[in-house]
Write a protein that holds these residues in place. Sequence first.
Motif, PDB file in Angstrom:
ATOM      1  N   ALA A  35       0.500  -0.945  -0.300  1.00  0.00           N
ATOM      2  CA  ALA A  35       0.082   0.071  -0.127  1.00  0.00           C
ATOM      3  C   ALA A  35       0.939   1.122  -0.274  1.00  0.00           C
ATOM      4  CB  ALA A  35      -1.174  -0.074   0.983  1.00  0.00           C
ATOM      5  N   ALA A  36       2.021   0.942   0.403  1.00  0.00           N
ATOM      6  CA  ALA A  36       3.179   2.509   0.208  1.00  0.00           C
ATOM      7  C   ALA A  36       4.079   2.206  -0.611  1.00  0.00           C
ATOM      8  CB  ALA A  36       3.414   2.261   1.772  1.00  0.00           C
ATOM      9  N   THR A  37       4.568   1.680  -1.243  1.00  0.00           N
ATOM     10  CA  THR A  37       5.438   1.503  -2.548  1.00  0.00           C
ATOM     11  C   THR A  37       4.688   2.518  -3.775  1.00  0.00           C
ATOM     12  OG1 THR A  37       3.973  -0.372  -3.656  1.00  0.00           O
ATOM     13  CG2 THR A  37       5.838  -1.185  -2.529  1.00  0.00           C
ATOM     14  N   ASP A  38       5.624   2.853  -4.404  1.00  0.00           N
ATOM     15  CA  ASP A  38       5.568   4.007  -5.858  1.00  0.00           C
ATOM     16  C   ASP A  38       4.824   3.280  -6.116  1.00  0.00           C
ATOM     17  OD1 ASP A  38       7.458   5.532  -4.175  1.00  0.00           O
ATOM     18  OD2 ASP A  38       9.421   5.129  -5.291  1.00  0.00           O
ATOM     19  N   THR A  39       3.902   4.293  -7.091  1.00  0.00           N
ATOM     20  CA  THR A  39       2.655   3.726  -7.969  1.00  0.00           C
ATOM     21  C   THR A  39       2.829   5.352  -9.417  1.00  0.00           C
ATOM     22  OG1 THR A  39       0.675   5.363  -6.937  1.00  0.00           O
ATOM     23  CG2 THR A  39       0.770   3.422  -6.292  1.00  0.00           C
ATOM     24  N   SER A  40       2.426   4.507 -10.271  1.00  0.00           N
ATOM     25  CA  SER A  40       2.253   4.917 -11.739  1.00  0.00           C
ATOM     26  C   SER A  40       1.442   5.218 -11.964  1.00  0.00           C
ATOM     27  CB  SER A  40       3.410   4.735 -12.810  1.00  0.00           C
ATOM     28  OG  SER A  40       3.021   3.215 -13.071  1.00  0.00           O
ATOM     29  N   GLU A  41       0.942   6.295 -12.370  1.00  0.00           N
ATOM     30  CA  GLU A  41      -0.953   6.220 -12.836  1.00  0.00           C
ATOM     31  C   GLU A  41      -0.962   5.507 -14.074  1.00  0.00           C
ATOM     32  OE1 GLU A  41      -3.956   9.764 -11.700  1.00  0.00           O
ATOM     33  OE2 GLU A  41      -3.534  10.269 -14.345  1.00  0.00           O
ATOM     34  N   LEU A  42      -1.513   4.821 -14.377  1.00  0.00           N
ATOM     35  CA  LEU A  42      -2.616   4.192 -15.588  1.00  0.00           C
ATOM     36  C   LEU A  42      -3.271   5.341 -16.557  1.00  0.00           C
ATOM     37  CD1 LEU A  42      -1.829   0.454 -15.159  1.00  0.00           C
ATOM     38  CD2 LEU A  42      -0.071   2.300 -16.535  1.00  0.00           C
ATOM     39  N   VAL A  43      -4.397   5.241 -16.694  1.00  0.00           N
ATOM     40  CA  VAL A  43      -5.331   5.913 -16.544  1.00  0.00           C
ATOM     41  C   VAL A  43      -6.202   6.675 -15.897  1.00  0.00           C
ATOM     42  CG1 VAL A  43      -7.702   4.869 -18.173  1.00  0.00           C
ATOM     43  CG2 VAL A  43      -5.744   3.428 -17.947  1.00  0.00           C
ATOM     44  N   ARG A  44      -6.819   7.286 -16.788  1.00  0.00           N
ATOM     45  CA  ARG A  44      -7.081   8.865 -16.010  1.00  0.00           C
ATOM     46  C   ARG A  44      -8.678   9.003 -17.399  1.00  0.00           C
ATOM     47  NH1 ARG A  44      -7.381  12.519 -11.965  1.00  0.00           N
ATOM     48  NH2 ARG A  44      -4.956  12.362 -10.779  1.00  0.00           N
ATOM     49  N   LEU A  45     -10.046   8.914 -16.510  1.00  0.00           N
ATOM     50  CA  LEU A  45     -11.052   8.924 -17.273  1.00  0.00           C
ATOM     51  C   LEU A  45     -11.106  10.630 -17.928  1.00  0.00           C
ATOM     52  CD1 LEU A  45     -13.908   7.933 -18.174  1.00  0.00           C
ATOM     53  CD2 LEU A  45     -14.722   9.561 -16.163  1.00  0.00           C
ATOM     54  N   ASP A  46     -11.153  10.353 -19.012  1.00  0.00           N
ATOM     55  CA  ASP A  46     -11.608  11.344 -19.918  1.00  0.00           C
ATOM     56  C   ASP A  46     -12.660  10.935 -20.620  1.00  0.00           C
ATOM     57  OD1 ASP A  46     -12.469  13.039 -22.525  1.00  0.00           O
ATOM     58  OD2 ASP A  46     -10.602  12.244 -23.918  1.00  0.00           O
TER      59      ASP A  46
END
Length: 362
Positions: free
Chosen positions: A170-181
Amino acid sequence: MTTPGSQHFAASRPDPAEPAPEWLPLDRRTIAASTVVAAGALAATAVPAGSGLLLGGVGLAWVLLWTIGGTILGAAATAVIETARLAVTRYRVDAHRIERRVRFLSSSTTSLSTGRVRNVEISADLVQRRMGIATVRLASGETDGSRLILGALDREVAEELRRHLLAERAATDTSELVRLDPGWVRYAPASVMTPLLGLVGIGIVFQVADWFGAVPEMLEWIWDRIGDLPIPVIAAGVLVLALVVGTIASVALFVENWWNLRLEHHEDGSLELHRGLLVGRHTSFDGRRIRGVTLHEPPGFRVLGAARLDVVASGVGTGKDDEGKKKQSPALVPASPRAASADAAGTILGEPVPTALRAHPP
């Protein structure tokens, strides 16, 4: 005592010398939240019901008694039921397991090993969000894994529980894959379900009319206006009406289910999915249980160059688990440009989605 998931319990049994954690109650604000939701649903139902009674010649006083009185009675019953549920339900969490106990006429305890929790979903409707509470749904990693639901907890407590169960993930680095258009809503009506939703909507109208015996009058009113038209024109009109109603319904479902969508990818392959308008949902998928993805491209989507992305993971999919609960939805990305879904799929898989596939032999 029933303990779904207990086959994994012995392997993580704590030291007997350790004091057992205390049993904790659910958040009492859920009583008010459930009562408000029930009252709203009953009030929404009372409007068409009251209108039908008035049209049927029932006196205004009786209509008010049945509608307003029924709403008040239903809301009060919900408050009593929720109060009783909270009085008999407790839960506790330690480093090895999470348990929920219900003591009423009989005692039932559901236990899940914290090491086996693979999917965590935190959801909250409008009323729950306003009151700062949320429902937590946990699932183990088996194909028909056990589920445990805590409804409801303080929002901060729910998030802290999620971090505890997922540990370092729950604390590891994340990257955003998708954000709603928001423009993706244009793909929603391309689903094969659109005309079916329209037919269901028309059927609901006739069902409500049937409750008040108004179907003959409704059919007579309709036939007086279209009876002189050719049958093919009438059939085409019904199809167009179904498509219009279905389009409205599919757009509404898309907005409710996918508004504020954000899909995040952890370093260990785990996924975090945030979505929902009226009911906000925060779902975690354990990377160790993700087996792959599915790109759905039905005919309507292919014409528009769109696709929907689902995850293939243990304990996630259609149907019900061994407790009769509906399994977690596998959907990650709604109908969107194929490139958006394919890029997210490539990141999850660790390699690009194949485009050239071998055909079946003659």
